[in-house]
Design an enzyme around this catalytic site. Structure first.
Site, PDB file in Angstrom:
ATOM      1  N   PHE A 127       0.837  -1.194   0.000  1.00 39.55           N
ATOM      2  CA  PHE A 127       0.000   0.000   0.000  1.00 39.55           C
ATOM      3  C   PHE A 127       0.879   1.254   0.000  1.00 39.55           C
ATOM      4  CE2 PHE A 127      -2.889   3.136   1.860  1.00 39.55           C
ATOM      5  CZ  PHE A 127      -4.071   2.854   1.192  1.00 39.55           C
ATOM      6  N   ASP A 198       1.673  -5.270   8.105  1.00 32.64           N
ATOM      7  CA  ASP A 198       0.473  -4.441   8.072  1.00 32.64           C
ATOM      8  C   ASP A 198      -0.728  -5.383   7.950  1.00 32.64           C
ATOM      9  OD1 ASP A 198      -1.663  -2.756   7.463  1.00 32.64           O
ATOM     10  OD2 ASP A 198      -0.347  -1.292   6.502  1.00 32.64           O
ATOM     11  N   TYR A 223     -10.790   0.938  11.051  1.00 29.09           N
ATOM     12  CA  TYR A 223     -12.054   1.262  10.361  1.00 29.09           C
ATOM     13  C   TYR A 223     -12.439   0.280   9.263  1.00 29.09           C
ATOM     14  CZ  TYR A 223      -8.517   3.547   7.396  1.00 29.09           C
ATOM     15  OH  TYR A 223      -7.408   3.806   6.639  1.00 29.09           O
ATOM     16  N   LYS A 224     -11.600  -0.732   9.017  1.00 33.99           N
ATOM     17  CA  LYS A 224     -11.932  -1.700   7.961  1.00 33.99           C
ATOM     18  C   LYS A 224     -12.722  -2.853   8.583  1.00 33.99           C
ATOM     19  CE  LYS A 224      -8.231  -0.024   5.057  1.00 33.99           C
ATOM     20  NZ  LYS A 224      -6.808  -0.069   4.713  1.00 33.99           N
ATOM     21  N   ARG A 372     -13.137  -3.898  -6.699  1.00 31.66           N
ATOM     22  CA  ARG A 372     -12.929  -4.733  -5.504  1.00 31.66           C
ATOM     23  C   ARG A 372     -14.254  -5.048  -4.827  1.00 31.66           C
ATOM     24  NH1 ARG A 372      -8.673  -2.297  -1.314  1.00 31.66           N
ATOM     25  NH2 ARG A 372     -10.358  -0.778  -1.091  1.00 31.66           N
TER      26      ARG A 372
END
Ligand SMILES: *Cc1c(COP(=O)(O)O)cnc(C)c1O
Length: 413
Positions: A127, A198, A223-224, A372
């Site tokens: 990322f 990560d 928050y995921k 996605r």
């Protein structure tokens, strides 16, 4: 292979042992939500809890709330709850700051443990913020560190005596490809390098065993899959064997051994607390606590099984319903090699996704051409997968995505 119909999907939902978890969320009527990998859905408890913290704690007790309501303990207390989901001990995990900042803090700490080695090794699919933080840190340190990127399947073989830290995202945010955490940790250990993982797309999506696999450091998002709400605080993990000798470079007063002694010199807290920087965001922490509570009584092995079943169903249904429309599977077909998402490349991927969202099926788009679809087993149903593929077929068959409105790029894709 026999065809699958919607009734079969509804039947799978009726037998789903995780079906109870969906009642913990507010899912808007008529929406199929396949983007919990980017922003988890709203837990039913959250609004009431925030209201309580605002009106009854902050409103009535004002600053006395820090002691009275244990606000000051939130980073450790919530860290201990999260620890159970990622194979860590309670005193190895802290909720604080953002994922980006935690990358910076832990990467600095890890590099300081390997002063003679100068390579930060990562993969080309990582990322961007992780890579940017590493680049910025190398520049700041100004002592010869460099970030080296290799293809994901070449990471293990590149670990040599010049590599200080192997910094990887376990699940690739674009394709869902999964790294073998145990194998890379073992290889790094044998080569004298440290690992920084990560877990942005792992924590809450599948079992993670940081200590069981010998990980050194880890970070991830609140928050995921953890459902903490937009911009929720992030987390960090430091293996207990490193706690005593590791320091992070942001000397904030909340990481000080005695913040309220107001000393002029910095003295780090013993243990994980030294990885704190400043005042914790209490309202956001309250929301994240509700997100973590959606995992109460949930077996992550079952989450993983359902995640794979949902994704496999999506792949099969797309083959069955959407052949010939230019979709190419961009995720590993083998579930063992995949996280909890399925991505498809399509030349008009952005517009197709916008048309899907217009039709009530929410996924997202990652440049240059990936659509996605994330599977959050706590609230996604088998019938949702059917409905998503039916809508996708309709968008492609009618070429609805060609409408100008679906082709205008928004700031967040
Ligand atoms: C989502 C994500 C981030 C986000 O970092 P923030 O600091 O929260 O913006 C970082 N790393 C990975 C791998 C991610 O998927």
């Amino acid at each position: 292979m026999s065809l699958i119909d919607r009734a079969q999907c509804v039947a799978l939902d009726a037998e789903d042992p995780l079906a109870f978890a969906r009642t913990r969320f507010e899912i808007p009527e008529g929406i199929v939500y396949l983007d919990g990998n980017s922003l988890g859905a709203l837990p039913k408890e959250t609004a009431g809890r925030i209201d309580t913290v605002i009106r009854q704690q902050w409103g009535r007790d004002l600053i006395t709330g820090w002691n009275k309501h244990g606000w000051v303990e939130l980073p450790r207390r919530l860290g201990a709850k999260l620890a159970k989901l990622i194979g860590a001990e309670a005193d190895e995990v802290l909720i604080c700051d953002s994922t980006s900042l935690n990358v910076f803090k832990l990467l600095s700490a890890a590099l300081a443990l390997r002063p003679d080695r100068k390579v930060i090794l990562s993969d080309t699919g990582n990322f961007p913020t992780d890579l940017y933080m590493a680049e910025g840190l190398a520049q700041l340190l100004n002592s010869g560190h460099r970030l080296e990127l290799v293809a994901p399947d070449k990471v293990a073989e590149r670990i040599a005596a010049d590599v200080a830290v192997v910094m990887l995202t376990e699940i690739d945010y674009r394709t869902g490809r999964r790294h073998d955490m145990a194998a890379i940790n073992a290889r790094a250990k044998a080569g004298g390098a440290l690992t920084v993982w990560d877990l942005a797309h792992s924590a809450g999506a599948m079992p993670v065993d940081l200590n069981g696999t010998g990980a050194d450091f880890a970070i991830g998002c609140g928050y995921k899959y953890l459902n903490g709400g937009p911009g929720a605080p992030a987390f960090l993990f430091v293996a207990s064997r490193w706690l005593a000798e590791t320091q992070q470079p942001l000397f904030g007063w909340f990481g000080h051994a005695a913040p309220f002694a107001f000393e002029t010199n910095y003295q780090p807290k013993a243990g994980i607390g030294r990885f704190q920087v400043g005042t914790p965001p209490v309202l956001s922490m309250a929301a994240l606590e509700c997100g973590l509570a959606t995992f109460d009584g949930v077996d992550l092995g079952m989450v993983r099984m359902k995640s794979l079943a949902l994704a496999d169903l999506m792949i099969r249904l797309v083959e069955q319903e959407c052949a010939g429309y230019g979709l190419a599977l961009a995720s590993p077909a083998d579930g063992a090699q995949r996280g909890s998402q399925v991505s498809y490349a399509h030349a008009a991927g952005y517009a197709v996704m916008q048309a899907l969202i217009g039709g009530g099926v929410i996924g997202d788009f990652r440049a240059p051409d990936l659509m996605r679809f994330g599977f959050t087993p706590l609230y996604v149903r088998y019938q949702d997968v059917w409905d998503a593929v039916a809508t996708l077929k309709n968008v492609l068959a009618t070429a609805e995505w060609r409408k100008p409105a679906f082709n205008e790029r928004a700031a967040v894709t």
